[in-house]
Write an enzyme that holds these catalytic residues in place. Structure first.
Site, PDB file in Angstrom:
ATOM      1  N   GLU A  22      -6.080  -4.521  10.246  1.00  0.00           N
ATOM      2  CA  GLU A  22      -5.046  -3.518  10.493  1.00  0.00           C
ATOM      3  C   GLU A  22      -5.384  -2.753  11.767  1.00  0.00           C
ATOM      4  O   GLU A  22      -6.148  -1.777  11.725  1.00  0.00           O
ATOM      5  CB  GLU A  22      -4.971  -2.530   9.328  1.00  0.00           C
TER       6      GLU A  22
ATOM      7  N   GLY B  65       1.910   2.444  10.669  1.00  0.00           N
ATOM      8  CA  GLY B  65       2.909   3.502  10.528  1.00  0.00           C
ATOM      9  C   GLY B  65       3.578   3.912  11.829  1.00  0.00           C
ATOM     10  O   GLY B  65       4.282   4.907  11.888  1.00  0.00           O
TER      11      GLY B  65
ATOM     12  N   GLY C 186       2.560  -1.107   4.275  1.00  0.00           N
ATOM     13  CA  GLY C 186       2.674   0.311   3.949  1.00  0.00           C
ATOM     14  C   GLY C 186       4.135   0.695   3.774  1.00  0.00           C
ATOM     15  O   GLY C 186       4.736   0.454   2.725  1.00  0.00           O
ATOM     16  N   GLY C 187       4.725   1.265   4.828  1.00  0.00           N
ATOM     17  CA  GLY C 187       6.089   1.800   4.760  1.00  0.00           C
ATOM     18  C   GLY C 187       7.091   0.860   4.101  1.00  0.00           C
ATOM     19  O   GLY C 187       7.883   1.285   3.245  1.00  0.00           O
TER      20      GLY C 187
ATOM     21  N   SER D 266       2.743  -2.014  10.358  1.00  0.00           N
ATOM     22  CA  SER D 266       4.180  -2.138  10.643  1.00  0.00           C
ATOM     23  C   SER D 266       4.717  -3.549  10.423  1.00  0.00           C
ATOM     24  O   SER D 266       5.559  -4.021  11.186  1.00  0.00           O
ATOM     25  CB  SER D 266       4.500  -1.635  12.057  1.00  0.00           C
TER      26      SER D 266
ATOM     27  N   ASN E 137       0.880  -1.169   0.000  1.00  0.00           N
ATOM     28  CA  ASN E 137       0.000   0.000   0.000  1.00  0.00           C
ATOM     29  C   ASN E 137       0.915   1.216   0.000  1.00  0.00           C
ATOM     30  O   ASN E 137       1.462   1.567   1.040  1.00  0.00           O
ATOM     31  CB  ASN E 137      -0.895  -0.027   1.251  1.00  0.00           C
ATOM     32  N   TRP E 138       1.070   1.778  -1.181  1.00  0.00           N
ATOM     33  CA  TRP E 138       2.011   2.899  -1.300  1.00  0.00           C
ATOM     34  C   TRP E 138       1.480   4.164  -0.643  1.00  0.00           C
ATOM     35  O   TRP E 138       2.211   5.120  -0.450  1.00  0.00           O
ATOM     36  CB  TRP E 138       2.294   3.203  -2.780  1.00  0.00           C
ATOM     37  N   LYS E 139       0.189   4.200  -0.352  1.00  0.00           N
ATOM     38  CA  LYS E 139      -0.454   5.417   0.162  1.00  0.00           C
ATOM     39  C   LYS E 139      -0.153   6.576  -0.796  1.00  0.00           C
ATOM     40  O   LYS E 139      -0.004   6.342  -1.992  1.00  0.00           O
ATOM     41  CB  LYS E 139      -0.014   5.696   1.600  1.00  0.00           C
TER      42      LYS E 139
ATOM     43  N   GLU F  27      -7.318   5.098   7.197  1.00  0.00           N
ATOM     44  CA  GLU F  27      -7.079   6.505   6.852  1.00  0.00           C
ATOM     45  C   GLU F  27      -8.269   7.085   6.088  1.00  0.00           C
ATOM     46  O   GLU F  27      -8.568   8.271   6.197  1.00  0.00           O
ATOM     47  CB  GLU F  27      -5.752   6.635   6.079  1.00  0.00           C
TER      48      GLU F  27
ATOM     49  N   HIS G 286      -9.797   1.552   4.174  1.00  0.00           N
ATOM     50  CA  HIS G 286      -8.576   1.713   4.972  1.00  0.00           C
ATOM     51  C   HIS G 286      -8.868   2.680   6.123  1.00  0.00           C
ATOM     52  O   HIS G 286      -9.652   3.629   5.957  1.00  0.00           O
ATOM     53  CB  HIS G 286      -7.452   2.245   4.082  1.00  0.00           C
TER      54      HIS G 286
HETATM   55  P1  PGA Z   1       2.332   0.318   7.623  1.00  0.00           P
HETATM   56  O1  PGA Z   1       0.936   0.582   6.899  1.00  0.00           O
HETATM   57  O2  PGA Z   1       2.876  -0.978   7.114  1.00  0.00           O
HETATM   58  O3  PGA Z   1       3.191   1.508   7.221  1.00  0.00           O
HETATM   59  O4  PGA Z   1       2.079   0.296   9.087  1.00  0.00           O
HETATM   60  C1  PGA Z   1       0.039  -0.460   6.656  1.00  0.00           C
HETATM   61  C2  PGA Z   1      -1.232   0.098   6.042  1.00  0.00           C
HETATM   62  O5  PGA Z   1      -1.679   1.167   6.472  1.00  0.00           O
HETATM   63  O6  PGA Z   1      -1.818  -0.507   5.119  1.00  0.00           O
END
Ligand code: PGA
Length: 248
Positions: free
Chosen positions: A166, A172, A232-233, A211, A9-11, A96, A94
């Site tokens: 999640e 994050g 994500g990251g 994470s 997930n590149w966001k 967010e 998600h």
């Molecule tokens: P993260 O993000 O791996 O940076 O914690 C995961 C996500 O929000 O899909």
């Protein structure tokens, strides 16, 4: 036996130059990955993914889709536009989006149906906040989120979704749920699906997100009900993403 899925997930990250390096790195370093691999990218980069990943085993997808089919919805991206650029997956609900864009359980459920009807595989995100976990409400919150989606689908659609657990407090932040904490929630989610359709429940991939990194992926992915990761990251660096893929 469920196949593992590792989805990035590149966001809201990327540029054509940075993406080119990342996509080349993933494609060239993939080797014979056992699991399925996908990247969910910002909409302007669908075409770039299509040309970089077309003909490889890596799939691509979006991070959201419109509830609507087409028309006067300024700023929205329709499911048909994702499929037009070869997307296979779309992240739905998600945290967010739920937090910053007010997406309710009902909206998430309707977007999930829209994705399925358009031939996309929705990666439906669920997860509790730190406050909810500390109040002992994880199962209530995640149960409510997943039930809203399950109730909107018919029996035959259930096996076509992917779920991502999640925990919001792990996204994050560098904090990860322990493998057992994640497994407990994954098992509960699978049991909810089984109440509707036991056969589908055995097939649905339930990913962990929050994470997940090269140094904790193996332990998490070893749990019985953890069928992959939404990353994500660590999906923004080819070497880290490839290490997680190798752990699957
Ligand atoms: P993260 O993000 O791996 O940076 O914690 C995961 C996500 O929000 O899909």
């Amino acid at each position: 036996m469920r196949r593992k899925l590792i989805a990035g997930n590149w966001k809201m990250n990327g540029s054509t130059a940075a993406n080119a390096a990342l996509l080349d790195g993933i494609r060239d370093g993939l080797g014979d990955a056992r699991g399925a691999v996908a990247v969910c990218v910002p909409a302007p980069y669908f075409a770039q993914c299509q040309s970089a990943l077309g003909g490889t085993s890596v799939k691509w997808g979006g991070q959201d889709l419109s509830l609507h089919e087409s028309g006067a919805y300024t700023g929205e991206v329709a499911a048909s536009m994702l499929t037009d650029f070869g997307c296979s997956y779309v992240i739905v609900g998600h945290s967010e989006r739920r937090t910053y864009h007010g997406e309710s359980d009902e909206i998430v459920a309707r977007k999930t149906s829209r994705a399925l009807r358009s031939g996309l595989v929705p990666i439906v995100c669920v997860g509790e906040s730190l406050e909810e976990r500390e109040a002992g409400k994880t199962d209530v919150v995640v149960g409510r989120q997943i039930d809203a989606v399950l109730n909107a689908l018919d029996g035959s659609e259930l096996e076509k979704i992917v779920v991502a657990y999640e925990p919001v407090w792990a996204i994050g932040t560098g904090k990860t749920a322990t493998p057992q904490m994640a497994q407990d929630v994954h098992k509960m989610v699978r049991a909810r699906i089984a109440q509707k359709n036991a056969e589908a429940a055995a097939k649905v991939q339930i990913l962990y997100g929050g994470s997940m990194k090269p140094d904790n992926a193996k332990e998490l992915l070893a749990m019985a009900d953890i069928d992959g990761g939404l990353i994500g990251g660590a999906s923004l660096k080819a070497s880290d993403f490839l290490s997680i893929i190798a752990a699957a």
